[in-house]
Design a protein around this motif. Structure first.
Motif, PDB file in Angstrom:
ATOM      1  N   PRO A 188     -26.710 -33.118 -26.110  1.00 21.09           N
ATOM      2  CA  PRO A 188     -27.768 -33.262 -25.098  1.00 21.09           C
ATOM      3  C   PRO A 188     -27.637 -32.244 -23.976  1.00 21.09           C
ATOM      4  CG  PRO A 188     -26.885 -35.406 -25.694  1.00 21.09           C
ATOM      5  CD  PRO A 188     -26.000 -34.390 -26.345  1.00 21.09           C
ATOM      6  N   LYS A 189     -26.391 -31.936 -23.574  1.00 22.53           N
ATOM      7  CA  LYS A 189     -26.177 -30.960 -22.505  1.00 22.53           C
ATOM      8  C   LYS A 189     -26.748 -29.609 -22.887  1.00 22.53           C
ATOM      9  CE  LYS A 189     -22.511 -28.792 -19.754  1.00 22.53           C
ATOM     10  NZ  LYS A 189     -21.045 -28.725 -19.521  1.00 22.53           N
ATOM     11  N   ASP A 190     -26.476 -29.147 -24.123  1.00 19.11           N
ATOM     12  CA  ASP A 190     -27.002 -27.854 -24.552  1.00 19.11           C
ATOM     13  C   ASP A 190     -28.512 -27.886 -24.730  1.00 19.11           C
ATOM     14  OD1 ASP A 190     -24.735 -26.315 -24.504  1.00 19.11           O
ATOM     15  OD2 ASP A 190     -24.197 -26.687 -26.591  1.00 19.11           O
ATOM     16  N   TYR A 191     -29.025 -28.993 -25.216  1.00 21.94           N
ATOM     17  CA  TYR A 191     -30.476 -29.135 -25.400  1.00 21.94           C
ATOM     18  C   TYR A 191     -31.191 -29.007 -24.058  1.00 21.94           C
ATOM     19  CZ  TYR A 191     -34.927 -31.122 -26.969  1.00 21.94           C
ATOM     20  OH  TYR A 191     -36.255 -31.326 -27.265  1.00 21.94           O
ATOM     21  N   LEU A 192     -30.689 -29.731 -23.045  1.00 24.59           N
ATOM     22  CA  LEU A 192     -31.288 -29.674 -21.714  1.00 24.59           C
ATOM     23  C   LEU A 192     -31.078 -28.305 -21.076  1.00 24.59           C
ATOM     24  CD1 LEU A 192     -30.123 -33.191 -20.481  1.00 24.59           C
ATOM     25  CD2 LEU A 192     -32.480 -32.520 -20.995  1.00 24.59           C
ATOM     26  N   LEU A 193     -29.887 -27.742 -21.259  1.00 19.93           N
ATOM     27  CA  LEU A 193     -29.582 -26.453 -20.646  1.00 19.93           C
ATOM     28  C   LEU A 193     -30.496 -25.365 -21.180  1.00 19.93           C
ATOM     29  CD1 LEU A 193     -27.772 -24.771 -18.802  1.00 19.93           C
ATOM     30  CD2 LEU A 193     -26.169 -24.526 -20.721  1.00 19.93           C
ATOM     31  N   ASN A 194     -30.760 -25.362 -22.473  1.00 19.64           N
ATOM     32  CA  ASN A 194     -31.644 -24.347 -23.049  1.00 19.64           C
ATOM     33  C   ASN A 194     -33.038 -24.419 -22.439  1.00 19.64           C
ATOM     34  OD1 ASN A 194     -29.622 -23.376 -24.712  1.00 19.64           O
ATOM     35  ND2 ASN A 194     -30.244 -24.603 -26.473  1.00 19.64           N
ATOM     36  N   ILE A 195     -33.538 -25.641 -22.253  1.00 16.49           N
ATOM     37  CA  ILE A 195     -34.870 -25.806 -21.664  1.00 16.49           C
ATOM     38  C   ILE A 195     -34.858 -25.356 -20.213  1.00 16.49           C
ATOM     39  CG2 ILE A 195     -36.607 -27.505 -20.981  1.00 16.49           C
ATOM     40  CD1 ILE A 195     -35.795 -29.115 -23.481  1.00 16.49           C
ATOM     41  N   ARG A 196     -33.833 -25.738 -19.470  1.00 13.31           N
ATOM     42  CA  ARG A 196     -33.759 -25.373 -18.050  1.00 13.31           C
ATOM     43  C   ARG A 196     -33.660 -23.863 -17.864  1.00 13.31           C
ATOM     44  NH1 ARG A 196     -29.720 -29.697 -15.028  1.00 13.31           N
ATOM     45  NH2 ARG A 196     -31.192 -31.458 -14.984  1.00 13.31           N
ATOM     46  N   LEU A 197     -32.787 -23.232 -18.632  1.00 10.51           N
ATOM     47  CA  LEU A 197     -32.600 -21.796 -18.459  1.00 10.51           C
ATOM     48  C   LEU A 197     -33.829 -21.013 -18.922  1.00 10.51           C
ATOM     49  CD1 LEU A 197     -28.864 -21.220 -19.424  1.00 10.51           C
ATOM     50  CD2 LEU A 197     -29.883 -21.493 -17.164  1.00 10.51           C
ATOM     51  N   SER A 198     -34.485 -21.474 -19.957  1.00 10.38           N
ATOM     52  CA  SER A 198     -35.708 -20.797 -20.397  1.00 10.38           C
ATOM     53  C   SER A 198     -36.774 -20.854 -19.307  1.00 10.38           C
ATOM     54  CB  SER A 198     -36.235 -21.438 -21.686  1.00 10.38           C
ATOM     55  OG  SER A 198     -35.326 -21.240 -22.751  1.00 10.38           O
ATOM     56  N   HIS A 199     -36.908 -22.024 -18.660  1.00  8.92           N
ATOM     57  CA  HIS A 199     -37.885 -22.144 -17.581  1.00  8.92           C
ATOM     58  C   HIS A 199     -37.463 -21.306 -16.378  1.00  8.92           C
ATOM     59  CE1 HIS A 199     -41.262 -23.824 -15.502  1.00  8.92           C
ATOM     60  NE2 HIS A 199     -40.514 -24.317 -14.526  1.00  8.92           N
ATOM     61  N   ALA A 200     -36.159 -21.265 -16.104  1.00  5.77           N
ATOM     62  CA  ALA A 200     -35.673 -20.445 -14.998  1.00  5.77           C
ATOM     63  C   ALA A 200     -36.001 -18.974 -15.250  1.00  5.77           C
ATOM     64  CB  ALA A 200     -34.169 -20.635 -14.825  1.00  5.77           C
ATOM     65  N   LYS A 201     -35.831 -18.506 -16.482  1.00  8.13           N
ATOM     66  CA  LYS A 201     -36.171 -17.116 -16.805  1.00  8.13           C
ATOM     67  C   LYS A 201     -37.647 -16.836 -16.537  1.00  8.13           C
ATOM     68  CE  LYS A 201     -32.749 -16.187 -20.451  1.00  8.13           C
ATOM     69  NZ  LYS A 201     -32.595 -15.884 -21.895  1.00  8.13           N
ATOM     70  N   GLU A 202     -38.508 -17.789 -16.911  1.00  5.47           N
ATOM     71  CA  GLU A 202     -39.938 -17.604 -16.679  1.00  5.47           C
ATOM     72  C   GLU A 202     -40.236 -17.481 -15.185  1.00  5.47           C
ATOM     73  OE1 GLU A 202     -41.684 -20.956 -18.562  1.00  5.47           O
ATOM     74  OE2 GLU A 202     -40.923 -20.415 -20.556  1.00  5.47           O
ATOM     75  N   LEU A 203     -39.603 -18.337 -14.376  1.00  8.15           N
ATOM     76  CA  LEU A 203     -39.824 -18.284 -12.929  1.00  8.15           C
ATOM     77  C   LEU A 203     -39.291 -16.992 -12.329  1.00  8.15           C
ATOM     78  CD1 LEU A 203     -38.911 -21.981 -12.030  1.00  8.15           C
ATOM     79  CD2 LEU A 203     -41.193 -20.955 -12.019  1.00  8.15           C
ATOM     80  N   LEU A 204     -38.141 -16.558 -12.800  1.00  4.23           N
ATOM     81  CA  LEU A 204     -37.564 -15.310 -12.283  1.00  4.23           C
ATOM     82  C   LEU A 204     -38.426 -14.110 -12.655  1.00  4.23           C
ATOM     83  CD1 LEU A 204     -33.824 -16.037 -13.146  1.00  4.23           C
ATOM     84  CD2 LEU A 204     -34.756 -15.781 -10.824  1.00  4.23           C
ATOM     85  N   ALA A 205     -38.957 -14.115 -13.876  1.00  2.21           N
ATOM     86  CA  ALA A 205     -39.738 -12.970 -14.348  1.00  2.21           C
ATOM     87  C   ALA A 205     -41.148 -12.938 -13.778  1.00  2.21           C
ATOM     88  CB  ALA A 205     -39.804 -12.974 -15.871  1.00  2.21           C
ATOM     89  N   ALA A 206     -41.745 -14.113 -13.541  1.00  3.95           N
ATOM     90  CA  ALA A 206     -43.173 -14.167 -13.209  1.00  3.95           C
ATOM     91  C   ALA A 206     -43.461 -14.543 -11.766  1.00  3.95           C
ATOM     92  CB  ALA A 206     -43.883 -15.145 -14.138  1.00  3.95           C
ATOM     93  N   THR A 207     -42.448 -14.845 -10.968  1.00  2.00           N
ATOM     94  CA  THR A 207     -42.669 -15.181  -9.564  1.00  2.00           C
ATOM     95  C   THR A 207     -41.642 -14.462  -8.705  1.00  2.00           C
ATOM     96  OG1 THR A 207     -41.159 -17.066  -9.258  1.00  2.00           O
ATOM     97  CG2 THR A 207     -43.244 -17.504 -10.401  1.00  2.00           C
ATOM     98  N   ASP A 208     -41.869 -14.530  -7.401  1.00  4.86           N
ATOM     99  CA  ASP A 208     -40.917 -13.976  -6.442  1.00  4.86           C
ATOM    100  C   ASP A 208     -40.181 -15.098  -5.703  1.00  4.86           C
ATOM    101  OD1 ASP A 208     -41.436 -11.346  -7.054  1.00  4.86           O
ATOM    102  OD2 ASP A 208     -43.032 -11.140  -5.573  1.00  4.86           O
ATOM    103  N   LEU A 209     -40.094 -16.262  -6.312  1.00  5.20           N
ATOM    104  CA  LEU A 209     -39.366 -17.364  -5.700  1.00  5.20           C
ATOM    105  C   LEU A 209     -37.901 -16.981  -5.515  1.00  5.20           C
ATOM    106  CD1 LEU A 209     -40.727 -20.404  -7.770  1.00  5.20           C
ATOM    107  CD2 LEU A 209     -41.070 -20.020  -5.317  1.00  5.20           C
TER     108      LEU A 209
END
Length: 281
Positions: A211-232
């Motif tokens: 479960p830790k890896d499953y959740l981590l993959n989703i979190r990091l993928s979303h973090a990459k999207e925010l880093l790439a597409a926003t200036d947050l």
């Protein structure tokens, strides 16, 4: 009368290094001869499209086979199976390669589960058809096309499993929905009326990971999207994906991704102030 069509291939060592190498493909229908007892040195996926039969386990127990089903034949494991007198329709693919180890670790190939009930065979048959179409002696792309279709076949077989369905289990769907919330494993488990051990077993069975890896993959993928597409700011990105401590998030990101969040943004950034990632088309 039984009808049989099959082709066998001899991929080179370079083709084996692609990960999966197809050794053969076949389409058979009718009252086919019994297979085995025998033991192979490679993997074979036997797709039972229609009909019924039986398979005997190494301990001698016989189990009924009813279409749609998948029979896994794995290296070094004795097997013995056959169709009922009325026959069945089957497709088979022989394959090998270093990627079989990883696919087994992820639960796509199941040596301990030789018979897998399926919800249907349309997806796997489409992947096998691509191998069949590639199987021309004069096709210079044969080994690469067949290897690519093998990856698709393993995904299609995983999606067709009757015990989880194409989108996984309700537990996986709920974990994905709640992945960005700052919840502990125990809190996730409690939401499903499970103990942490039961949740780990359910996720391992359905997704091939913890479960830790499953959740981590989703979190990091979303973090990459925010880093790439926003200036947050990185701290804001961390909070949006469930981490209150931006320093911990940055260390975790760097360890898993291989680069710091700021560096990832420098390389991949395409955003503008206050922009948000658009949903997938």
């Amino acid at each position: 009368m039984p009808r049989t069509w099959m082709r066998f291939f001899t991929p080179s060592p370079r083709h084996h290094r692609l990960g999966l190498a197809c050794l053969g493909v076949g389409l058979q229908h009718g009252a086919l001869p019994t297979v085995g007892p025998r033991t192979l040195d490679h993997h074979t996926a036997v797709l039972i499209n229609t009909g019924s039969g039986w398979i005997t386990a190494p301990d001698g127990r016989r189990t009924a086979v009813t279409a749609p089903s998948l029979i896994w034949l794995t290296p070094g494991t004795p097997h013995h199976y056959g169709a009922d007198p009325t026959g069945w329709d089957e497709s088979f693919v022989d394959f090998t390669g270093p990627a079989t180890t990883t696919y087994t670790e992820l639960g796509y190939i199941e040596p301990d589960r030789p018979l897998v009930p399926l919800t249907g065979t349309a997806g796997p048959r489409a992947a096998i058809s691509r191998i069949v179409r590639a199987a021309r002696p004069d096709n210079p792309l044969l080994e690469v096309e067949a290897g690519a279709a093998l990856h698709e076949l393993l995904v299609a077989l995983r999606r067709a499993r009757a015990d989880t369905g194409p989108d996984g289990t309700p537990v996986l769907q709920a974990l994905a929905r709640d992945a960005l919330q700052p919840l502990s494993l125990a809190e996730h488990a409690a939401r499903h009326g499970m103990t942490p051990a039961e949740l780990r077993a359910a996720v391992k069975r359905a997704a091939g990971c913890t479960p830790k890896d499953y959740l981590l993959n989703i979190r990091l993928s979303h973090a990459k999207e925010l880093l790439a597409a926003t200036d947050l700011p990185v701290a804001a990105v961390a909070r949006r994906v469930g981490y209150d401590d931006p320093a911990y998030f940055s260390r975790l990101f760097a360890r898993r991704v291989g680069t710091a969040p700021v560096r990832f943004r420098d390389l991949q950034g395409r955003g503008a102030p206050d922009s948000r990632p658009d949903p997938a088309p």
